[in-house]
Motif scaffolding. Structure first.
Motif, short mmCIF file in Angstrom:
data_model
loop_
_atom_site.label_atom_id
_atom_site.label_comp_id
_atom_site.label_asym_id
_atom_site.label_seq_id
_atom_site.Cartn_x
_atom_site.Cartn_y
_atom_site.Cartn_z
N LYS A 187 33.95 72.52 -7.36
CA LYS A 187 32.81 71.82 -7.97
C LYS A 187 32.48 72.36 -9.35
O LYS A 187 32.33 71.61 -10.31
CB LYS A 187 31.57 71.95 -7.08
CG LYS A 187 31.64 71.24 -5.77
CD LYS A 187 30.41 71.52 -4.92
CE LYS A 187 30.27 72.99 -4.54
NZ LYS A 187 31.35 73.54 -3.72
N THR A 188 32.36 73.69 -9.42
CA THR A 188 31.92 74.30 -10.68
C THR A 188 32.96 74.09 -11.78
O THR A 188 32.62 73.72 -12.91
CB THR A 188 31.62 75.80 -10.45
OG1 THR A 188 30.69 75.90 -9.38
CG2 THR A 188 31.04 76.45 -11.69
N THR A 189 34.22 74.30 -11.43
CA THR A 189 35.30 74.09 -12.40
C THR A 189 35.33 72.64 -12.87
O THR A 189 35.46 72.35 -14.06
CB THR A 189 36.66 74.47 -11.76
OG1 THR A 189 36.52 75.73 -11.11
CG2 THR A 189 37.75 74.55 -12.80
N LEU A 244 22.77 74.48 -9.44
CA LEU A 244 21.75 74.47 -8.40
C LEU A 244 22.18 75.38 -7.26
O LEU A 244 21.66 75.29 -6.15
CB LEU A 244 21.53 73.05 -7.87
CG LEU A 244 21.35 71.92 -8.88
CD1 LEU A 244 21.02 70.64 -8.14
CD2 LEU A 244 20.26 72.24 -9.88
N ASP A 245 23.19 76.21 -7.53
CA ASP A 245 23.75 77.06 -6.49
C ASP A 245 22.92 78.33 -6.35
O ASP A 245 23.10 79.29 -7.09
CB ASP A 245 25.20 77.40 -6.82
CG ASP A 245 25.90 78.06 -5.64
OD1 ASP A 245 25.20 78.58 -4.75
OD2 ASP A 245 27.15 78.06 -5.62
N THR A 246 21.97 78.28 -5.40
CA THR A 246 21.10 79.44 -5.20
C THR A 246 21.66 80.32 -4.08
O THR A 246 21.07 81.31 -3.70
CB THR A 246 19.69 78.97 -4.78
OG1 THR A 246 19.84 78.07 -3.68
CG2 THR A 246 19.00 78.24 -5.92
N ARG A 247 22.81 79.95 -3.53
CA ARG A 247 23.35 80.66 -2.36
C ARG A 247 24.33 81.76 -2.72
O ARG A 247 24.26 82.86 -2.20
CB ARG A 247 24.04 79.67 -1.42
CG ARG A 247 23.06 78.71 -0.79
CD ARG A 247 23.79 77.68 -0.01
NE ARG A 247 24.59 78.24 1.08
CZ ARG A 247 24.13 78.40 2.30
NH1 ARG A 247 22.91 78.06 2.60
NH2 ARG A 247 24.90 78.91 3.24
N ARG A 248 25.25 81.43 -3.56
CA ARG A 248 26.31 82.41 -3.84
C ARG A 248 25.90 83.28 -5.03
O ARG A 248 25.51 82.76 -6.07
CB ARG A 248 27.63 81.70 -4.13
CG ARG A 248 28.82 82.63 -4.18
CD ARG A 248 30.12 81.87 -4.06
NE ARG A 248 30.29 80.85 -5.09
CZ ARG A 248 30.60 81.13 -6.35
NH1 ARG A 248 30.73 82.38 -6.75
NH2 ARG A 248 30.75 80.15 -7.22
N PRO A 249 25.99 84.63 -4.87
CA PRO A 249 25.65 85.49 -5.99
C PRO A 249 26.54 85.16 -7.19
O PRO A 249 27.71 84.85 -7.03
CB PRO A 249 25.98 86.91 -5.47
CG PRO A 249 26.03 86.79 -3.99
CD PRO A 249 26.43 85.38 -3.68
N GLU A 309 25.78 82.26 -13.06
CA GLU A 309 26.44 82.91 -14.21
C GLU A 309 27.81 82.30 -14.44
O GLU A 309 28.27 82.18 -15.57
CB GLU A 309 26.58 84.43 -13.98
CG GLU A 309 25.30 85.22 -14.19
CD GLU A 309 24.34 85.08 -13.02
OE1 GLU A 309 24.75 84.53 -11.97
OE2 GLU A 309 23.18 85.49 -13.15
N GLN A 310 28.48 81.95 -13.34
CA GLN A 310 29.82 81.35 -13.45
C GLN A 310 29.78 80.09 -14.32
O GLN A 310 30.57 79.93 -15.25
CB GLN A 310 30.35 80.99 -12.05
CG GLN A 310 31.77 80.42 -12.04
CD GLN A 310 32.13 79.83 -10.67
OE1 GLN A 310 31.36 79.91 -9.71
NE2 GLN A 310 33.31 79.23 -10.59
N LEU A 311 28.79 79.26 -14.08
CA LEU A 311 28.67 78.02 -14.86
C LEU A 311 28.27 78.33 -16.30
O LEU A 311 28.76 77.70 -17.25
CB LEU A 311 27.64 77.08 -14.22
CG LEU A 311 27.62 75.67 -14.82
CD1 LEU A 311 28.90 74.91 -14.49
CD2 LEU A 311 26.42 74.87 -14.33
N LEU A 370 24.87 68.19 -12.47
CA LEU A 370 24.26 69.09 -11.49
C LEU A 370 25.33 69.64 -10.55
O LEU A 370 25.94 68.90 -9.77
CB LEU A 370 23.20 68.32 -10.68
CG LEU A 370 22.04 67.73 -11.50
CD1 LEU A 370 21.20 66.81 -10.64
CD2 LEU A 370 21.20 68.84 -12.12
N ASP A 371 25.55 70.95 -10.65
CA ASP A 371 26.56 71.62 -9.83
C ASP A 371 25.87 72.20 -8.60
O ASP A 371 25.07 73.12 -8.72
CB ASP A 371 27.21 72.72 -10.68
CG ASP A 371 28.20 73.54 -9.89
OD1 ASP A 371 28.77 73.01 -8.91
OD2 ASP A 371 28.41 74.71 -10.25
N THR A 372 26.14 71.65 -7.42
CA THR A 372 25.43 72.10 -6.21
C THR A 372 26.20 73.21 -5.49
O THR A 372 27.37 73.47 -5.77
CB THR A 372 25.19 70.94 -5.23
OG1 THR A 372 26.46 70.47 -4.77
CG2 THR A 372 24.43 69.81 -5.88
MG LIG Z 1 30.46 76.49 -7.48
#
Ligand SMILES: [Mg+2]
Ligand SMILES: Nc1nc2c(ncn2[C@@H]2O[C@H](COP(=O)(O)OP(=O)(O)OP(=O)(O)O)[C@@H](O)[C@H]2O)c(=O)[nH]1
Length: 237
Positions: free
Chosen positions: A113-115, A137-142, A146-148, A189-191
């Protein structure tokens, strides 16, 4: 997947085209092999069954052109049905909505998704000359946000500033406000992903969908997923 499918179908058709006249039995035998080739390529059973049914109906429905050998006719019908099943045309995203238009990326964990968000952003900026904002919107993965952000810096596309402790739908709301104020055309929006489609994911996706009212929701699946992709797509609705 397509390589092995191409190979298998090629063998089936080689046998067919070398024959002069085809009996019903020949068609049945050929379709059995096509069915097996599709299943071995991990095409979902309902998709395969539907496909075989389509081919048989058309073959039996006698669309045979006199000047070609029956074998070639079967090859043509299978080809037509394959093109129809796989989609004969690509559909562009309709970008004519009133700005800011949002596009939501959904999918399982690690599906890309992010890529894909960053790739799509780059394309929309460079090819379509749109002003694009990306928001994680990724509040789950540490470090997901920042990746996005890092990807955005690499391709020179702005990302929504990171604010700790906000819900996904809260972030979506903030993204809409920023985009409005700053005159963006499109918000991507990246979920967050999940291992499986579960209740919590669906609730989250629905909440974000309600806030953002996206013009498109794009499901990202790994090309190696195989037939499970059908289940995932159905679950995401
Ligand atoms: Mg992602
Ligand atoms: N080979 C290949 N790898 C890819 C592709 N897209 C993404 N990846 C890799 O797959 C991994 C996961 O990609 P992400 O874009 O972070 O996936 P995601 O769906 O955002 O993951 P989560 O946010 O954790 O659910 C990364 O290591 C990417 O580099 C692709 O098209 N081809």
């Amino acid at each position: 997947m397509f390589d092995s499918l191409t190979g298998r179908l090629g063998t089936v058709f080689d046998k067919l085209t070398r024959r002069g006249a085809l009996s019903d039995g020949d068609v049945d035998a050929a379709l059995r092999e096509v069915r097996q080739a599709l299943l071995e390529a991990d095409v979902a059973l309902p998709v395969t069954q539907d496909f075989i049914k389509q081919v048989r109906e058309r073959a039996v429905g006698e669309e045979v052109v006199k000047s070609v050998a029956p074998g070639q006719m079967v090859v043509k019908i299978v080809n037509d049905c394959l093109v129809k099943t796989l989609g004969s045309e690509t559909v562009d995203i309709n970008l004519n909505a009133a700005p800011p238009a949002s596009i939501m990326m959904v999918g399982l964990q690690g599906s890309g998704k992010t890529t894909t968000t960053a790739k799509l952003a780059k394309r929309l900026v460079e090819r379509d000359k749109k002003k694009v904002l990306m928001a994680s919107l990724d509040t789950r993965r540490p470090a997901a946000m920042e990746q996005l952000k890092v990807l955005g810096e690499t391709i020179n596309v702005p990302t929504l500033p990171i604010v700790e402790g906000q819900n996904p739908d809260g972030i979506a709301k903030r993204a809409m406000q920023s985009a409005n104020l700053q005159g963006f055309d499109i918000i991507l929006l990246d979920t967050a992903g999940r291992m499986h489609v579960d209740e919590a994911l669906m609730t989250e996706v629905q909440a974000v969908h309600g806030v953002a009212q996206p013009i498109e929701t794009l499901l990202v699946v790994d090309s190696l997923t195989g037939q499970d992709a059908v289940n995932v797509a159905e679950q995401f609705g």
